[in-house]
Scaffold this motif. Structure first.
Motif, PDB file in Angstrom:
ATOM      1  N   GLU A 152      82.446   6.125  82.010  1.00  0.00           N
ATOM      2  CA  GLU A 152      83.856   6.212  82.365  1.00  0.00           C
ATOM      3  C   GLU A 152      84.729   6.502  81.153  1.00  0.00           C
ATOM      4  O   GLU A 152      85.926   6.780  81.307  1.00  0.00           O
ATOM      5  N   SER A 153      84.165   6.442  79.966  1.00  0.00           N
ATOM      6  CA  SER A 153      84.937   6.754  78.764  1.00  0.00           C
ATOM      7  C   SER A 153      85.293   8.243  78.755  1.00  0.00           C
ATOM      8  O   SER A 153      84.440   9.088  79.045  1.00  0.00           O
ATOM      9  N   PRO A 154      86.534   8.599  78.434  1.00  0.00           N
ATOM     10  CA  PRO A 154      86.922  10.016  78.455  1.00  0.00           C
ATOM     11  C   PRO A 154      86.168  10.860  77.435  1.00  0.00           C
ATOM     12  O   PRO A 154      85.933  12.047  77.665  1.00  0.00           O
ATOM     13  N   ASN A 155      85.796  10.253  76.338  1.00  0.00           N
ATOM     14  CA  ASN A 155      84.984  10.920  75.319  1.00  0.00           C
ATOM     15  C   ASN A 155      83.832   9.998  74.966  1.00  0.00           C
ATOM     16  O   ASN A 155      83.998   8.779  74.900  1.00  0.00           O
ATOM     17  N   ALA A 156      82.664  10.566  74.737  1.00  0.00           N
ATOM     18  CA  ALA A 156      81.492   9.735  74.444  1.00  0.00           C
ATOM     19  C   ALA A 156      80.447  10.578  73.733  1.00  0.00           C
ATOM     20  O   ALA A 156      80.517  11.814  73.715  1.00  0.00           O
ATOM     21  N   PHE A 157      79.488   9.888  73.140  1.00  0.00           N
ATOM     22  CA  PHE A 157      78.330  10.578  72.562  1.00  0.00           C
ATOM     23  C   PHE A 157      77.131   9.652  72.668  1.00  0.00           C
ATOM     24  O   PHE A 157      77.276   8.431  72.772  1.00  0.00           O
ATOM     25  N   ILE A 158      75.945  10.250  72.681  1.00  0.00           N
ATOM     26  CA  ILE A 158      74.735   9.437  72.685  1.00  0.00           C
ATOM     27  C   ILE A 158      74.489   8.963  71.261  1.00  0.00           C
ATOM     28  O   ILE A 158      74.368   9.756  70.321  1.00  0.00           O
ATOM     29  N   SER A 159      74.427   7.652  71.123  1.00  0.00           N
ATOM     30  CA  SER A 159      74.317   6.993  69.818  1.00  0.00           C
ATOM     31  C   SER A 159      72.871   6.532  69.643  1.00  0.00           C
ATOM     32  O   SER A 159      72.474   5.487  70.143  1.00  0.00           O
ATOM     33  N   TYR A 160      72.099   7.347  68.939  1.00  0.00           N
ATOM     34  CA  TYR A 160      70.658   7.119  68.859  1.00  0.00           C
ATOM     35  C   TYR A 160      70.292   6.125  67.748  1.00  0.00           C
ATOM     36  O   TYR A 160      70.831   6.188  66.640  1.00  0.00           O
ATOM     37  N   ASP A 161      69.364   5.257  68.086  1.00  0.00           N
ATOM     38  CA  ASP A 161      68.773   4.333  67.108  1.00  0.00           C
ATOM     39  C   ASP A 161      67.966   5.156  66.108  1.00  0.00           C
ATOM     40  O   ASP A 161      66.995   5.825  66.461  1.00  0.00           O
ATOM     41  N   ARG A 162      68.370   5.133  64.864  1.00  0.00           N
ATOM     42  CA  ARG A 162      67.720   5.966  63.857  1.00  0.00           C
ATOM     43  C   ARG A 162      66.246   5.627  63.699  1.00  0.00           C
ATOM     44  O   ARG A 162      65.416   6.494  63.436  1.00  0.00           O
ATOM     45  N   ASP A 163      65.897   4.353  63.886  1.00  0.00           N
ATOM     46  CA  ASP A 163      64.511   3.927  63.697  1.00  0.00           C
ATOM     47  C   ASP A 163      63.578   4.438  64.786  1.00  0.00           C
ATOM     48  O   ASP A 163      62.351   4.397  64.631  1.00  0.00           O
ATOM     49  N   ALA A 164      64.141   4.895  65.912  1.00  0.00           N
ATOM     50  CA  ALA A 164      63.302   5.392  67.007  1.00  0.00           C
ATOM     51  C   ALA A 164      62.964   6.869  66.864  1.00  0.00           C
ATOM     52  O   ALA A 164      62.148   7.391  67.630  1.00  0.00           O
ATOM     53  N   MET A 165      63.571   7.521  65.882  1.00  0.00           N
ATOM     54  CA  MET A 165      63.311   8.944  65.673  1.00  0.00           C
ATOM     55  C   MET A 165      61.946   9.149  65.019  1.00  0.00           C
ATOM     56  O   MET A 165      61.649   8.529  63.997  1.00  0.00           O
ATOM     57  N   GLU A 166      61.136  10.012  65.618  1.00  0.00           N
ATOM     58  CA  GLU A 166      59.779  10.242  65.112  1.00  0.00           C
ATOM     59  C   GLU A 166      59.747  11.435  64.147  1.00  0.00           C
ATOM     60  O   GLU A 166      58.994  12.382  64.313  1.00  0.00           O
ATOM     61  N   PHE A 167      60.601  11.346  63.133  1.00  0.00           N
ATOM     62  CA  PHE A 167      60.647  12.366  62.086  1.00  0.00           C
ATOM     63  C   PHE A 167      60.254  11.721  60.762  1.00  0.00           C
ATOM     64  O   PHE A 167      60.337  10.494  60.615  1.00  0.00           O
ATOM     65  N   PRO A 168      59.846  12.521  59.792  1.00  0.00           N
ATOM     66  CA  PRO A 168      59.575  11.952  58.463  1.00  0.00           C
ATOM     67  C   PRO A 168      60.814  11.258  57.904  1.00  0.00           C
ATOM     68  O   PRO A 168      61.949  11.687  58.151  1.00  0.00           O
ATOM     69  N   LEU A 169      60.604  10.180  57.167  1.00  0.00           N
ATOM     70  CA  LEU A 169      61.708   9.385  56.633  1.00  0.00           C
ATOM     71  C   LEU A 169      62.660  10.232  55.797  1.00  0.00           C
ATOM     72  O   LEU A 169      63.882  10.063  55.854  1.00  0.00           O
TER      73      LEU A 169
END
Length: 291
Positions: A152-169
């Motif tokens: 319901e927020s007029p503006n929003a973004f998906i706020s991803y947990d950085r630790d869940a990203m499966e990329f090299p550190l």
């Protein structure tokens, strides 16, 4: 809930086009990486592109109207998704194309904010509606795309947990991090964060949050900030995070950071192609458009 998804696909793909030596890619895959927009690289069965999978998830999330922002040489998109500029039917999705033109005196596009501005000026009805925006070279989950429709927020973004990203550190450490208040609303975005400031940017759950360019916007509110977006002093581009932050600071708007903890497959460079192909084999053994 809104039904509009705008997909950013008009970038120069400069990192994908860098010359590297890889023994896990075919000559055809290397040629596509050098010549195609990233979202059109054939990573699926029968050479189908990553964008198929993003569109599938968008359909599952309930989006109806898809606006793909292409470059001036973006004719290949129309071979995949419809030859007309507007109202192409692709598995029940209404596909339209906006073109990001390169300003005179530049050799590459002017950034994500410029892309979105050109799109909403070509389709001005979007300025009286809500819409989501995302990249063409990331595979966002159905759940994340649905969250943008449902909030319901007029503006929003998906706020991803950085630790869940499966990329090299080393790669993750370069991601810009979002600073949220106690209500998960955006306060600031820090580019190229140094290790000594990370602690103060953790959210109420103790997580570092990153944006992967998956947004929801209120078109009427955002338009003047798109139109007046300043050029980033280092990257010489107009960027969506700048637009969002300016609208928050000047107009008192809010942008909700919707917390998600999951990996987002990404096609930034040639090194990503083999990993994305394996991800699709595991998680999408077949493309089922019967939603």
């Amino acid at each position: 809930m809104h039904n509009n998804l705008i997909i950013l696909a008009g970038g120069a793909s400069s990192r994908m086009k860098k010359q590297v030596v890889l023994d896990n890619l075919s000559e055809e895959e290397i040629a596509q990486a050098n010549e195609r927009s990233k979202g059109l690289i054939g990573v699926g069965p029968n050479g189908r592109p990553l964008l198929d999978y993003l569109l599938l998830n968008a359909k599952r999330a309930g989006y109806k109207n898809i606006y793909i922002i292409i470059g001036e040489q973006g004719d290949l998109f129309k071979e995949f998704y419809g030859s007309e500029n507007t109202n192409n039917d692709f598995h029940g999705l209404n596909i339209s194309f906006a073109t990001q033109y390169i300003p005179e005196g530049r050799v590459k596009p002017f950034g994500t904010a410029d892309a979105l501005l050109q799109a909403v000026e070509q389709y001005p009805e979007l300025n009286s509606q809500y819409y989501s925006v995302c990249n063409s070279d990331n595979l966002y989950s159905t759940a994340a795309l649905l969250a943008l429709r449902e909030t319901e927020s007029p503006n929003a973004f998906i706020s991803y947990d950085r630790d869940a990203m499966e990329f090299p550190l080393e790669r993750i450490s370069r991601f810009a991090i979002a600073k949220l208040n106690e209500n998960n609303c955006l306060v600031d975005i820090l580019e190229k964060p140094s290790a000594d400031v990370l602690e103060e940017y953790k959210d109420s759950e103790g997580k570092l949050r990153v944006s992967m360019n998956a947004f929801k916007f209120k078109g009427k509110v955002l338009y003047p900030y798109l139109k007046n977006c300043p050029v980033h002093p280092e990257r010489d581009e107009k960027e969506l995070p700048t637009v969002l932050l300016n609208s928050l600071k000047e107009a008192g708007n809010i942008a909700l950071g919707i917390p998600f903890s999951e990996h987002v497959p990404d096609l930034t460079a040639k090194e990503d192609i083999a990993e994305v192909k394996e991800y699709l084999k595991t998680h999408y053994p077949q493309l089922d458009w019967n939603v």
